[in-house]
Design a protein around this motif. Structure first.
Motif, short mmCIF file in Angstrom:
data_model
loop_
_atom_site.label_atom_id
_atom_site.label_comp_id
_atom_site.label_asym_id
_atom_site.label_seq_id
_atom_site.Cartn_x
_atom_site.Cartn_y
_atom_site.Cartn_z
N GLU A 113 0.84 -1.19 0.00
CA GLU A 113 0.00 0.00 0.00
C GLU A 113 0.88 1.24 0.00
OE1 GLU A 113 -2.16 -0.44 3.64
OE2 GLU A 113 -3.39 -2.08 2.87
N ARG A 114 0.41 2.27 -0.70
CA ARG A 114 1.11 3.56 -0.67
C ARG A 114 1.08 4.11 0.75
NH1 ARG A 114 4.32 4.62 -4.47
NH2 ARG A 114 3.56 3.94 -6.47
N SER A 115 2.18 4.65 1.17
CA SER A 115 2.26 5.25 2.50
C SER A 115 1.38 6.49 2.55
CB SER A 115 3.71 5.63 2.80
OG SER A 115 3.78 6.41 3.97
N GLU B 59 3.74 9.65 -0.32
CA GLU B 59 3.14 9.02 -1.50
C GLU B 59 4.16 8.25 -2.35
OE1 GLU B 59 -0.06 8.80 -3.00
OE2 GLU B 59 -0.66 9.24 -0.95
N ARG B 60 5.43 8.60 -2.24
CA ARG B 60 6.46 7.91 -3.04
C ARG B 60 6.82 6.55 -2.47
NH1 ARG B 60 10.77 12.42 -2.29
NH2 ARG B 60 9.77 12.18 -0.28
N SER B 61 6.46 6.32 -1.22
CA SER B 61 6.85 5.11 -0.52
C SER B 61 5.71 4.09 -0.51
CB SER B 61 7.23 5.46 0.92
OG SER B 61 7.61 4.31 1.63
N VAL B 62 6.09 2.83 -0.71
CA VAL B 62 5.12 1.73 -0.64
C VAL B 62 5.45 0.90 0.60
CG1 VAL B 62 4.30 -0.38 -1.77
CG2 VAL B 62 4.80 1.65 -3.14
#
Length: 159
Positions: A88-90, A94-97
């Motif tokens: 899931e997107r953090s 937003e750049r981190s999963v």
């Protein structure tokens, strides 16, 4: 007794080959043991990190496993398809999963508890021998990491 210089190029004199052969032998044993869990060895390593640390960004997971995202992404995709993890997107970045265990992934941990015992038995080593070998391999890894960084710095300086 000294080893003639020409013998240094013999395959049986290469520590890297001994480690490679041992790694392949481990993978063979893991393949059989992990079949019951429905995991490959690399997938098992991912699950070990998640069981130990909980939810993690893909980048941190890769750092723990010493894997780049190009190698890690297909592993995570297969684990997600198997229903063991969710990506899931953090909400913070937003750049981190982030990778999260599902209930099924968490429950699999109980079934995996027998894996280390079976692997230890397959080695024929006692607990102290395994601990000593792991310590020595960790030291070797640190030394090789430092040597690689030094070599890379030397290459950059020579260009």
């Amino acid at each position: 007794m000294t080893t003639p210089a020409t013998d240094w190029l013999r395959l049986d004199q290469q520590i890297c080959f001994s480690l490679h052969a041992a790694s392949r032998a481990f993978n063979g044993v893991y393949r059989v043991i992990l079949k019951d869990l429905g995991l490959t060895y690399p997938q098992y390593l991912v699950m070990l990190v998640l069981w130990e640390h909980g939810d993690l960004p893909v980048k941190a997971l890769g750092e723990h496993l010493r894997l780049d995202s190009g190698t890690l992404s297909p592993l995570l995709k297969r684990l997600e398809a198997a229903g063991l993890v969710r990506r899931e997107r953090s909400t913070r970045d937003e750049r981190s999963v982030e990778v999260r265990l599902t209930d099924e992934g968490t429950a699999l941990r109980e079934h995996a508890l027998q894996v280390p015992r079976r692997i230890a038995a397959a080695t024929g080593c006692d607990v102290d021998e395994i601990r000593d070998l792991r310590t020595r391999l960790d030291q070797l890894t640190s030394m090789l990491d430092a040597a690689a960084q030094s070599e890379a710095a030397g290459d950059a300086g020579r260009q």
